[in-house]
Every structure is written in structure tokens, then in C-alpha cells.
Write an enzyme that holds these catalytic residues in place. Structure first.
Site, PDB file in Angstrom:
ATOM      1  N   ASP A  61       0.868  -1.176   0.000  1.00 12.89           N
ATOM      2  CA  ASP A  61       0.000   0.000   0.000  1.00 12.89           C
ATOM      3  C   ASP A  61       0.904   1.224   0.000  1.00 12.89           C
ATOM      4  O   ASP A  61       2.072   1.139   0.366  1.00 12.89           O
ATOM      5  CB  ASP A  61      -0.890   0.010   1.252  1.00 12.89           C
ATOM      6  N   ASP A  83       3.731   2.591  -4.378  1.00 10.00           N
ATOM      7  CA  ASP A  83       2.633   3.048  -5.230  1.00 10.00           C
ATOM      8  C   ASP A  83       2.385   1.977  -6.305  1.00 10.00           C
ATOM      9  O   ASP A  83       3.298   1.666  -7.093  1.00 10.00           O
ATOM     10  CB  ASP A  83       3.062   4.380  -5.870  1.00 10.00           C
ATOM     11  N   SER A 162     -15.850  -3.195  -9.320  1.00 14.35           N
ATOM     12  CA  SER A 162     -16.953  -2.467  -8.685  1.00 14.35           C
ATOM     13  C   SER A 162     -18.220  -2.769  -9.467  1.00 14.35           C
ATOM     14  O   SER A 162     -18.155  -3.083 -10.667  1.00 14.35           O
ATOM     15  CB  SER A 162     -16.672  -0.965  -8.738  1.00 14.35           C
ATOM     16  N   TYR A 175     -14.494   6.766 -12.812  1.00 15.29           N
ATOM     17  CA  TYR A 175     -14.228   5.583 -11.989  1.00 15.29           C
ATOM     18  C   TYR A 175     -14.891   4.351 -12.620  1.00 15.29           C
ATOM     19  O   TYR A 175     -14.284   3.277 -12.712  1.00 15.29           O
ATOM     20  CB  TYR A 175     -14.777   5.837 -10.582  1.00 15.29           C
TER      21      TYR A 175
HETATM   22  N1  NAD Z   1     -15.950   0.704  -0.576  1.00 18.76           N
HETATM   23  C1  NAD Z   1     -16.742   0.600  -1.620  1.00 18.76           C
HETATM   24  O1  NAD Z   1     -17.906   0.989  -1.548  1.00 18.76           O
HETATM   25  C2  NAD Z   1     -16.235  -0.015  -2.891  1.00 18.76           C
HETATM   26  C3  NAD Z   1     -17.192  -0.354  -3.852  1.00 18.76           C
HETATM   27  C4  NAD Z   1     -16.755  -0.909  -5.048  1.00 18.76           C
HETATM   28  C5  NAD Z   1     -15.418  -1.143  -5.269  1.00 18.76           C
HETATM   29  N2  NAD Z   1     -14.512  -0.800  -4.315  1.00 18.76           N
HETATM   30  C6  NAD Z   1     -13.102  -1.063  -4.636  1.00 18.76           C
HETATM   31  O2  NAD Z   1     -12.523  -1.869  -3.631  1.00 18.76           O
HETATM   32  C7  NAD Z   1     -11.137  -1.556  -3.510  1.00 18.76           C
HETATM   33  C8  NAD Z   1     -10.845  -1.231  -2.062  1.00 18.76           C
HETATM   34  O3  NAD Z   1     -11.571  -0.063  -1.712  1.00 18.76           O
HETATM   35  P1  NAD Z   1     -11.852   0.378  -0.197  1.00 18.76           P
HETATM   36  O4  NAD Z   1     -13.281   0.690  -0.096  1.00 18.76           O
HETATM   37  O5  NAD Z   1     -11.232  -0.590   0.706  1.00 18.76           O
HETATM   38  O6  NAD Z   1     -11.072   1.775  -0.194  1.00 18.76           O
HETATM   39  P2  NAD Z   1     -10.042   2.373   0.866  1.00 18.76           P
HETATM   40  O7  NAD Z   1      -9.846   3.771   0.433  1.00 18.76           O
HETATM   41  O8  NAD Z   1     -10.486   2.095   2.255  1.00 18.76           O
HETATM   42  O9  NAD Z   1      -8.720   1.525   0.592  1.00 18.76           O
HETATM   43  C9  NAD Z   1      -7.997   1.651  -0.602  1.00 18.76           C
HETATM   44  C10 NAD Z   1      -6.540   1.415  -0.292  1.00 18.76           C
HETATM   45  O10 NAD Z   1      -5.812   1.541  -1.514  1.00 18.76           O
HETATM   46  C11 NAD Z   1      -4.632   2.259  -1.219  1.00 18.76           C
HETATM   47  N3  NAD Z   1      -4.132   2.925  -2.415  1.00 18.76           N
HETATM   48  C12 NAD Z   1      -4.731   3.892  -3.140  1.00 18.76           C
HETATM   49  N4  NAD Z   1      -3.941   4.276  -4.142  1.00 18.76           N
HETATM   50  C13 NAD Z   1      -2.800   3.554  -4.046  1.00 18.76           C
HETATM   51  C14 NAD Z   1      -1.601   3.517  -4.791  1.00 18.76           C
HETATM   52  N5  NAD Z   1      -1.396   4.314  -5.853  1.00 18.76           N
HETATM   53  N6  NAD Z   1      -0.648   2.639  -4.427  1.00 18.76           N
HETATM   54  C15 NAD Z   1      -0.814   1.835  -3.352  1.00 18.76           C
HETATM   55  N7  NAD Z   1      -1.933   1.836  -2.603  1.00 18.76           N
HETATM   56  C16 NAD Z   1      -2.913   2.689  -2.955  1.00 18.76           C
HETATM   57  C17 NAD Z   1      -5.034   3.268  -0.159  1.00 18.76           C
HETATM   58  O11 NAD Z   1      -3.918   3.786   0.558  1.00 18.76           O
HETATM   59  C18 NAD Z   1      -5.959   2.428   0.705  1.00 18.76           C
HETATM   60  O12 NAD Z   1      -5.260   1.775   1.731  1.00 18.76           O
HETATM   61  C19 NAD Z   1     -10.862  -0.377  -4.444  1.00 18.76           C
HETATM   62  O13 NAD Z   1     -10.314  -0.855  -5.645  1.00 18.76           O
HETATM   63  C20 NAD Z   1     -12.249   0.184  -4.693  1.00 18.76           C
HETATM   64  O14 NAD Z   1     -12.322   0.837  -5.926  1.00 18.76           O
HETATM   65  C21 NAD Z   1     -14.887  -0.251  -3.129  1.00 18.76           C
END
Ligand code: NAD
Length: 274
Positions: A61, A83, A162, A175
Site C-alpha cells: 500500500d 505506489d 466495482s 471511476y
Molecule cells: N468501498 C466501496 O464501496 C467499494 C465499492 C466498489 C469497489 N470498491 C473497490 O474496492 C477496492 C478497495 O476499496 P476500499 O473501499 O477498501 O477503499 P479504501 O480507500 O479504504 O482503501 C484503498 C486502499 O488503496 C490504497 N491505495 C490507493 N492508491 C494507491 C496507490 N497508488 N498505491 C498503493 N496503494 C494505494 C489506499 O492507501 C488504501 O489503503 C478499491 O479498488 C475500490 O475501488 C470499493
């Protein structure tokens, strides 16, 4: 009992509690894998679930502090702060895997929401960053982990796309486009690498209670509360999902119980896309 009460009690039964969500003993004992986005939300939940089931993990992360917190709940895990959109960082994470043994698990959960404006209002910079993280970041993980899986005895991949990658979305159309790319990238892995022992599936969550969901509402500014009410109301279950409910789907797809499931994009959304 009124029909309203009946609906409410049904909803209660449908919710997976944190206590019952984890785990199936040592289902992943001895298996090695990479989880990106492991510092928060869904990535953290999946990582702790896999570790509790015996997997040895590299957690990646960009949030180094969050990674350390996750690692405290993942015995034996290695952390790589970096990243996902940078090839050199992903290479470091993949190299760390080599110290743990043959690789057979990959979960790509790192992702960002990006701009929540109409497509014509998205800046070129914001578009490039969104696709760098969500699309290129997923591809880089596949690029560096798939050859290792193929060199061993194969493995299972789950990408986090998603529901917005399966249907158009008016709140965050950029997105939505990036997650559509993740869905077809994942299915292309299944189409290309099954004979080499790889299964690849995609989980497509609806709104799940994580920091990203809160960001989705906050991006509406003064209308944040209205946006939350709107998102809740359009879900047949009338609620948001929990990270544990997504984790259950991811662990199922990674595990041997899903041995004939390959190339699917599975909504975990309470029926939102039904
Ligand atoms: N929460 C929702 O409602 C939801 C719905 C559909 C899809 N998603 C997808 O699920 C996945 C996880 O989402 P989440 O809800 O846990 O979000 P979150 O923001 O809680 O976690 C995302 C993580 O990704 C890390 N991250 C972001 N950019 C980065 C980079 N360039 N390099 C390394 N790490 C990076 C962030 O630091 C964070 O720890 C994502 O791909 C998101 O698009 C989430």
C-alpha cells in the site's frame, strides 16, 4: 406481524457479522500471496482473513502506517510501502514474495475513487491518475505476479472492480470506466492463462462501509447527506455492505471450493444490479 417488520427481520438475517465472517481454519495454510491496498478497507479485511486462514502474505500500500496496523493482525506478513502505479514499486513487492516461497494468491484491492464529476469536467491529470492507480496498478500486479504463479503450480487471482464496472454510473463515470477495464482485464487473464493453472475472478462490490464510501459522500459537499440517503435507498437491502461480506466472497473465489469458477465478475451488492 406487519410486512414492514417482516422485511426488517429478513435484513437482520442477511447481514454477516464480523464474528462469523472469518475463517475456515487453515484453508490457505502454506499458501503465499500478495494483497495490494492492504492498509485500509477491503484490502485490510481480505489480508487479515487470509492470514487467519494460514496464508503468508506480502502486503502493499502507499500508506505505510496503515500497512503496519494491518500487519499486526497478519502473522508473518511482510510489508512493502509503495505506489501500485509504479513498476519499480510493484517489482519490489513481487521480489518480497520470492522470500516466502511459491506464489499462488493475488488480490488487487488498491484503488481510488477519482473525480465525481461529469466526464466532460474531468481534468486530464485526474483521468491519468485514476487510470494509473486502478487500471495500470492492477495490470502491474498481474505482470509481476502471474509469471511467478505460472512458474510454480498456478494460483488464484481476485481483482476488486466495482458494480460501477458492470453498469454505467452518473455519480463517478470516470471511476466506472476504470473499473470496467479491470473487469475485462481479469476476464482476459482467465481467457489466456487457465491452461497454465491460473484462475482469475473479479469481485464487484456495491457500496461498502469503508473510507472510500465516506469519500464518495463527502465529495458531494453540502449534499453529502442526500447522496448517502440516495445510495441507501436504491439498494434493495436498504443498507451498505460490510468489508466482511466482501472478504467472504474474495476468500471463496481464492479457495479450492471455487475450483471450477473462472472469469466471473461477481457483484457483492445486496442486489443493487439485480
Ligand atoms: N468501498 C466501496 O464501496 C467499494 C465499492 C466498489 C469497489 N470498491 C473497490 O474496492 C477496492 C478497495 O476499496 P476500499 O473501499 O477498501 O477503499 P479504501 O480507500 O479504504 O482503501 C484503498 C486502499 O488503496 C490504497 N491505495 C490507493 N492508491 C494507491 C496507490 N497508488 N498505491 C498503493 N496503494 C494505494 C489506499 O492507501 C488504501 O489503503 C478499491 O479498488 C475500490 O475501488 C470499493
Amino acid at each position: 406481524m406487519s410486512s414492514c417488520n417482516g422485511a426488517a427481520s429478513t435484513r437482520k438475517r442477511q447481514r454477516l457479522s464480523e464474528d462469523e465472517a472469518v475463517t475456515d481454519g487453515a484453508q490457505f495454510a502454506g499458501r503465499v500471496g500478495l494483497v495490494t491496498g492492504a492498509a485500509s478497507g477491503l484490502g485490510r479485511s481480505v489480508a487479515t482473513g487470509l492470514a487467519a486462514s494460514g496464508a503468508r502474505l506480502v502486503l502493499m500500500d502507499r500508506d505505510a502506517d496503515g500497512l503496519k496496523d494491518t500487519a499486526m493482525h497478519c502473522p508473518g506478513a511482510m510489508v512493502v510501502a509503495g505506489d501500485v502505479s509504479r513498476g519499480a514499486d510493484m517489482e519490489r513487492a513481487a521480489d518480497a514474495l520470492d522470500a516466502l516461497g511459491p506464489v499462488s494468491l493475488l488480490v488487487t484491492a488498491a484503488g481510488i475513487l477519482g473525480p465525481t464529476v461529469p466526464l466532460a469536467d474531468v481534468t486530464e491529470e485526474a483521468w491519468d491518475r485514476l487510470f494509473a492507480v486502478n487500471v495500470k496498478g492492477t495490470w502491474l500486479a498481474l505482470k509481476h505476479v502471474l509469471p511467478r504463479m505460472i512458474a510454480g503450480s498456478g494460483g488464484a487471482v481476485v481483482t476488486l472492480a466495482s458494480g460501477a464496472g458492470l453498469a454505467g454510473n452518473a455519480t463517478f463515470p470516470a471511476y466506472s470506466a476504470s473499473k470496467g477495464a479491470v473487469v475485462l482485464m481479469t476476464r482476459s487473464v482467465a481467457a489466456s492463462h487457465t491452461a497454465q493453472g491460473i484462475r482469475a475472478n473479479c469481485v464487484c462490490p456495491g457500496p461498502i462501509e469503508t473510507p472510500m464510501l465516506r469519500e464518495t459522500f463527502a465529495s458531494a459537499g453540502d449534499c453529502a447527506a442526500d447522496r448517502e440517503v440516495f445510495f441507501r435507498a436504491r439498494n434493495p437491502m436498504g443498507r451498505f455492505g460490510t468489508p466482511e461480506e466482501v472478504r467472504a466472497a474474495v476468500l471463496f473465489l481464492l479457495g479450492d471450493a471455487a475450483s471450477y469458477i473462472n472469469g466471473v465478475a461477481l457483484p457483492v451488492d445486496g442486489g443493487r444490479l439485480a
